[in-house]
Design an enzyme around this catalytic site. Structure first.
Site, PDB file in Angstrom:
ATOM      1  N   HIS A 155       0.836  -1.196   0.000  1.00 17.08           N
ATOM      2  CA  HIS A 155       0.000   0.000   0.000  1.00 17.08           C
ATOM      3  C   HIS A 155       0.871   1.247   0.000  1.00 17.08           C
ATOM      4  O   HIS A 155       1.736   1.402   0.867  1.00 17.08           O
ATOM      5  CB  HIS A 155      -0.912   0.000   1.232  1.00 17.08           C
ATOM      6  CG  HIS A 155      -1.791   1.197   1.329  1.00 17.08           C
ATOM      7  ND1 HIS A 155      -1.748   2.077   2.386  1.00 17.08           N
ATOM      8  CD2 HIS A 155      -2.723   1.687   0.486  1.00 17.08           C
ATOM      9  CE1 HIS A 155      -2.622   3.033   2.193  1.00 17.08           C
ATOM     10  NE2 HIS A 155      -3.231   2.833   1.048  1.00 17.08           N
ATOM     11  N   HIS A 161      -8.633   8.186  -3.441  1.00 14.16           N
ATOM     12  CA  HIS A 161      -8.782   6.753  -3.679  1.00 14.16           C
ATOM     13  C   HIS A 161      -9.918   6.438  -4.641  1.00 14.16           C
ATOM     14  O   HIS A 161      -9.928   5.375  -5.258  1.00 14.16           O
ATOM     15  CB  HIS A 161      -9.034   6.021  -2.361  1.00 14.16           C
ATOM     16  CG  HIS A 161      -7.828   5.930  -1.478  1.00 14.16           C
ATOM     17  ND1 HIS A 161      -7.385   6.992  -0.727  1.00 14.16           N
ATOM     18  CD2 HIS A 161      -6.978   4.914  -1.211  1.00 14.16           C
ATOM     19  CE1 HIS A 161      -6.313   6.628  -0.034  1.00 14.16           C
ATOM     20  NE2 HIS A 161      -6.042   5.371  -0.319  1.00 14.16           N
ATOM     21  N   CYS A 172       5.428  22.386  -5.898  1.00 17.04           N
ATOM     22  CA  CYS A 172       5.113  21.043  -5.406  1.00 17.04           C
ATOM     23  C   CYS A 172       6.173  20.052  -5.871  1.00 17.04           C
ATOM     24  O   CYS A 172       6.696  20.166  -6.983  1.00 17.04           O
ATOM     25  CB  CYS A 172       3.736  20.622  -5.922  1.00 17.04           C
ATOM     26  SG  CYS A 172       3.227  18.972  -5.391  1.00 17.04           S
ATOM     27  N   TYR A 182       7.432  11.771  -0.399  1.00 18.25           N
ATOM     28  CA  TYR A 182       8.293  12.858  -0.850  1.00 18.25           C
ATOM     29  C   TYR A 182       9.770  12.469  -0.774  1.00 18.25           C
ATOM     30  O   TYR A 182      10.609  13.186  -0.233  1.00 18.25           O
ATOM     31  CB  TYR A 182       8.006  14.143  -0.054  1.00 18.25           C
ATOM     32  CG  TYR A 182       6.592  14.631  -0.241  1.00 18.25           C
ATOM     33  CD1 TYR A 182       6.130  15.001  -1.505  1.00 18.25           C
ATOM     34  CD2 TYR A 182       5.707  14.698   0.828  1.00 18.25           C
ATOM     35  CE1 TYR A 182       4.827  15.422  -1.689  1.00 18.25           C
ATOM     36  CE2 TYR A 182       4.393  15.125   0.647  1.00 18.25           C
ATOM     37  CZ  TYR A 182       3.964  15.482  -0.617  1.00 18.25           C
ATOM     38  OH  TYR A 182       2.668  15.899  -0.799  1.00 18.25           O
ATOM     39  N   ARG A 213      -2.420  23.004  -2.903  1.00 20.66           N
ATOM     40  CA  ARG A 213      -2.096  21.601  -2.604  1.00 20.66           C
ATOM     41  C   ARG A 213      -2.513  21.284  -1.182  1.00 20.66           C
ATOM     42  O   ARG A 213      -1.971  21.828  -0.225  1.00 20.66           O
ATOM     43  CB  ARG A 213      -0.584  21.357  -2.769  1.00 20.66           C
ATOM     44  CG  ARG A 213      -0.120  19.961  -2.326  1.00 20.66           C
ATOM     45  CD  ARG A 213      -0.662  18.889  -3.248  1.00 20.66           C
ATOM     46  NE  ARG A 213      -0.112  17.567  -2.970  1.00 20.66           N
ATOM     47  CZ  ARG A 213      -0.827  16.557  -2.454  1.00 20.66           C
ATOM     48  NH1 ARG A 213      -2.088  16.747  -2.109  1.00 20.66           N
ATOM     49  NH2 ARG A 213      -0.277  15.375  -2.288  1.00 20.66           N
TER      50      ARG A 213
END
Length: 571
Positions: free
Chosen positions: A138, A162, A286, A424, A236
């Protein structure tokens, strides 16, 4: 008797005709979906069945025996063929819908499967799923266990990303049964929508997800101005936007030094009064900006950002360095490996805040310009951009610029949060989710050099001016760490020759936190051309040629040459 048999024969014959006609209709539906492989078999059997019916009508209708022979030997075959064709033509079922023939489980049955010893089950709408084998792969790590033993719908209201067709289809692979009818919505009862109080957004933004809200500035507007207007600045979010009421005096920020006994608790007015204000012009980007280009090489996980997940603004606040000095933090080599942690007011379903950290050396650098900002472009921060307070970390990825700041702590260790430890980060192109060890890579801090073409856009047709392709004013070049842009190169022949663009904005070699716009007018003699652009920073770093060379499973730091194809018209 004979008349009675003839009557029966005619009745059955009529029904068979109707059934055959129905099969042909089903075949047409199936053909439209591409079930070509069944066509010959069906036509042959349907034609043979129809011929046999005509024969029976003319010769055997008078005898029940002949009709009986047909019904027994051929009619079942046509029925079976009809069922097969209809099954092939049937659309895929909706994820989470009730499926006949599967075992039925109660919500208590699901609740008894919450860990790997019993198996991890979840429910979604009417479906029950055993996700035990999926946990390790996951992308969000153990956060998937938030829904263990119950419905994932409340959590997917928060993690709404999702609800995409490919993710729902993947979940169906783990389907084991149905939830008892009547229990489908128990987990959602009396649950308010956490996104019901979101701010109003400008309609020009290109929306990537609505819950949480993520949107980028259209490329054609991206650097129309040196400063990006707040209203069209990219957004974001990971969770719902906090709504802070300063009039209630509930808001304050806790700041903890190296010694936990040394701490401050300040409201916004105190912060503004005690410390000297400081402004900095800095670009915010971002980590996943331009991910869509990397996604063309091979699918990655993350929002499908184009080039607009970046903006340039004037930020005003107080220096973080000044606050930390008041807490007894000193400029010292001993602090080089320490960190500053930030917690925001935005929280996941377990009430864990969005939290990350940066090196203490960056926070204490007098030329690092890290500030606790309460204004953006001369106005109070908007809710979408962190009201009442956010940290601004120039030259660093946007993931470290925590919004709705509520706590700061100096620590020997970096943040243990998911966003620092298991997201990240970048790995080599051969790494995948199933095997990656997140601890082997550092969290992204400074961003590498990048540049893009914003006008014209990929695939557009543009008109030449005096035989030249105009590439002016609507692009940016930027490098992290305060390194200025010294050159922007453009090629119209796949890198064989290069032209140097004109830099529009003043450029410093160091402490250059803002982007640099550029322009170029280049002669073009063909109707279609591919344009490549790359930037070079003050350390002579440049962009890699292809995204395939820097591809990573998270799709971060997509900084390959920007390449577009355009068609041109003569003046």
């Amino acid at each position: 008797m004979l008349i009675h048999q003839i009557g029966i024969g005619r009745t059955v014959f009529s029904r068979c005709q109707a059934r055959t006609s129905h099969i042909k209709t089903s075949w047409l539906r199936t053909l439209s979906t591409g079930a070509e492989s069944s066509r010959h078999d069906f036509n042959e059997k349907a034609r043979y069945g129809s011929t046999r019916l005509v024969t029976l009508a003319g010769l055997g209708a008078a005898t029940a025996a002949g009709l009986y022979y047909y019904v027994k030997n051929y009619f079942p075959k046509i029925l079976a063929l009809e069922n097969k064709v209809e099954e092939e033509a049937a659309p895929e079922r909706e994820p989470g819908s009730y499926v006949d023939g599967l075992p039925v489980y109660s919500s208590n049955d699901v609740a008894n499967h919450r860990d790997e010893t019993t198996g991890v089950w979840i429910s979604y709408k009417s479906g029950v799923y055993d996700i035990t084998s999926f946990i390790k792969s996951h992308p969000g790590g153990n956060k998937i266990l938030l829904g263990a033993g119950g419905s994932v719908e409340p959590f997917w209201t928060l993690y709404a990303i999702h609800k995409q067709p490919q993710i729902l289809a993947l979940m169906e692979e783990y389907r084991i049964g149905n939830l008892t009818k009547g229990e489908e919505h128990l987990a959602m009862m009396n649950m308010d929508d956490p996104y019901a109080n979101e701010p109003q957004r400008h309609p020009v933004l290109t929306i990537r997800t609505k819950k949480p809200f993520n949107a980028e500035t259209p490329a054609s507007l991206l650097v129309e101005n040196f400063i990006t207007p707040t209203e069209i600045f990219y957004i974001r979010h990971h969770f719902p936007v906090p709504d802070v009421d300063l009039s209630s005096d509930d808001y304050s920020i806790e700041i903890v030094g190296i010694d936990e006994k040394q701490s401050l608790n300040l409201n916004l007015d105190q912060l503004k009064t005690v410390y000297t204000p400081h402004s900095v012009t800095a670009s915010l980007q971002c980590s996943g900006n331009r991910r869509s280009e990397m996604n063309r090489v091979k699918p990655v996980k993350g929002l499908e950002w184009a080039q607009g997940a970046m903006g340039n603004a004037v930020w005003k606040g107080v220096r973080l360095r000044d606050v930390l000095l008041d807490l007894g933090v000193k400029d010292s080599d001993e602090n080089d490996n320490w960190h500053v942690r930030f917690d925001g007011l935005d929280m996941d379903p377990t009430s864990a805040p969005y939290a990350v950290s940066i090196p203490l050396s960056k926070a204490m650098d007098p030329r690092g310009d890290v500030i606790l900002a309460y204004e953006m472009n001369g106005e109070t921060l908007t809710r979408d951009h962190g009201f009442p307070l956010r940290v601004v970390v120039p030259g660093t990825t946007g993931a470290r610029w925590v919004k709705w700041l509520t706590r700061i702590e100096v620590s020997k260790n970096e943040s243990e949060s998911h966003w620092q430890q298991n997201d990240y980060k970048s790995f080599n192109p051969s790494a995948d989710w199933a095997k990656v060890d997140w601890s082997t890579a550092p969290a992204i801090q400074e961003m590498p050099v990048t540049s893009v073409i914003c006008d014209p856009q990929d695939g557009e047709t543009t008109t030449l001016q005096d035989g030249k392709l105009q590439l002016r004013g609507l692009r940016y070049a930027w490098s992290g760490g305060g390194r200025g842009i010294v050159r922007v190169d453009i090629s119209l022949d796949l890198g064989k020759t290069w032209h140097v663009a004109e830099l529009i904005d003043p450029v410093g070699l160091n402490r250059q936190w803002a982007w640099t716009r550029w322009r170029a007018d280049l002669p073009v003699a063909v109707k279609e051309t591919e344009v490549w652009v790359r930037a070079v920073d003050s350390a002579y770093n440049t962009q890699p040629e292809g995204m395939e060379h820097i591809w990573n499973m998270r799709g971060v730091m997509a900084v390959g040459y920007h390449k577009i194809k355009v068609s041109v018209n003569a003046d």
